[in-house]
Design an enzyme around this catalytic site. Sequence first.
Site, mmCIF file in Angstrom:
data_model
loop_
_atom_site.group_PDB
_atom_site.id
_atom_site.type_symbol
_atom_site.label_atom_id
_atom_site.label_comp_id
_atom_site.label_asym_id
_atom_site.label_seq_id
_atom_site.Cartn_x
_atom_site.Cartn_y
_atom_site.Cartn_z
ATOM 1 N N VAL A 65 1.087 0.323 21.879
ATOM 2 C CA VAL A 65 -0.121 1.117 21.635
ATOM 3 C C VAL A 65 -0.641 0.799 20.246
ATOM 4 O O VAL A 65 0.088 0.868 19.259
ATOM 5 C CB VAL A 65 0.156 2.627 21.775
ATOM 6 C CG1 VAL A 65 -1.062 3.439 21.354
ATOM 7 C CG2 VAL A 65 0.541 2.966 23.213
ATOM 8 N N ALA A 110 0.410 0.728 14.826
ATOM 9 C CA ALA A 110 0.752 0.467 16.226
ATOM 10 C C ALA A 110 2.217 0.837 16.441
ATOM 11 O O ALA A 110 2.968 1.013 15.475
ATOM 12 C CB ALA A 110 0.524 -1.002 16.581
ATOM 13 N N LYS A 111 2.609 0.936 17.691
ATOM 14 C CA LYS A 111 4.010 1.205 18.020
ATOM 15 C C LYS A 111 4.237 0.831 19.478
ATOM 16 O O LYS A 111 3.288 0.749 20.261
ATOM 17 C CB LYS A 111 4.352 2.688 17.823
ATOM 18 C CG LYS A 111 5.800 2.939 17.446
ATOM 19 C CD LYS A 111 6.066 2.615 15.986
ATOM 20 C CE LYS A 111 7.432 3.117 15.554
ATOM 21 N NZ LYS A 111 7.624 3.041 14.104
ATOM 22 N N GLY A 112 5.488 0.654 19.838
ATOM 23 C CA GLY A 112 5.768 0.310 21.216
ATOM 24 C C GLY A 112 7.249 0.201 21.479
ATOM 25 O O GLY A 112 8.076 0.620 20.663
ATOM 26 N N ASP A 151 12.740 -0.985 15.083
ATOM 27 C CA ASP A 151 12.699 0.473 15.125
ATOM 28 C C ASP A 151 14.013 0.919 15.785
ATOM 29 O O ASP A 151 15.021 0.228 15.674
ATOM 30 C CB ASP A 151 11.457 0.951 15.884
ATOM 31 C CG ASP A 151 11.105 2.408 15.606
ATOM 32 O OD1 ASP A 151 10.667 2.711 14.490
ATOM 33 O OD2 ASP A 151 11.283 3.244 16.507
#
Length: 426
Positions: A65, A110-112, A151
Amino acid sequence: MSKIQEKKPATMYENVMQQYNQVADSMGLNKNIKKILGITNNEIIVNFPVRMDNDEVKIFTGYRVQHNNALGPYKGGLRYHPTIDVDDARALAMWMTWKTSLAGLPFGGAKGGIKLDPRDYSIRELERITRRFTYALGDNIGPDQDIPAPDVNTNAQTMAWILDTYMSTKAPSARSQNSHIVTGKPVGSGGLEGRDRATGFGVFLTIKLFLASQGKDLKNKTFIVQGFGNVGQWASKFMVEEGAKLIAVQDAHATLYHKEGIDPVALAEHTKPRKGSIEGFEGTEEIKPEEFFGLACDILIPAALGNQINGSNAANIKAKIVAEGANGPVTGEGEKILLEREIAIIPDILCNSGGVIGSYFEWLQNRHGEIWQLDEVMQKIEKKLTENFKKVEEAVKENKVDWRTAAYIIAISRIELAYTQRGIFP
């Protein structure tokens, strides 16, 4: 007679939106910019097949995202966890936007991640899963488009696989220009000396600076840590070296307590052959998980997952400082209780920003073809973090608000200025 329904706990996305809307309204954010920042730019969901060691093919779901890139390329971690979904990725991406903005970096947020428990797979299976996910993302990521980082449950090795896969899809002449597609890589593959400890160092440093602002120091302060991954381990190490005492640690497998203090270095060594588990560490007492937050201590570092401190347990906390090593560990309801009890919260977008600051320096190092030494890197991170801390401290005093609100005002104002100056196409 109908049953009384219990109030459903807020999701991480509901939590971050509550924080955002509250601050946006209080600071009088331009209504059009408020609309833009209240949504994500892109939400990528990929389903992809991977052959397992036993020749079975499994289908995995991955997410990326991208919240906002007004200040620069999207930036944020990838996590491998069975609970990750698009809703969590939205929340984490938005927090990354605020974090990079607050830090004054030329990045967006952003991250995912992938919905899986890495403990269920062999190292070779994880490699194939990672490479296939990278291929599925395609040009949605890139060194000037979207730069992933480690992460939860991912690490330098994961980034090396992503780097190699991404570069393998490019023409040979262009491969040397793409080494900054990810940060948090192994040093031997272009990674930054000190990136492994940057997030934990930031947690430690912001606590140290917070105490110093009150004329105090870390000597003889007691602290407890939830989550003993990369962040928890390094934060604990730096804290103990400064004279603080680690008296309790909690992870998904056990909650350990020792009044006289736990050696974080020895505990980290203990976890290595046990897939990260702290369970069974000699010289500690195992207590019930629900007792953890109620332990008497000076500082609490939640460094695990989001929404851990909430309306059901915030009243039990005895620490005077909650330093958010994780992203979004305190819900809105939990925060209200803590602030009413005059427990200070060092917000995640400041407290754990050492990692993305380190990532920025790695990105620069790769772009410029330079190699920096560990002491130089740590000095750069410390200088940047200290500058950011002072800005938030000033905003707290100037606006007479809590630390999270002050941090959000700075972060959102910087993005608002970018939109105001540039305008909105067309």
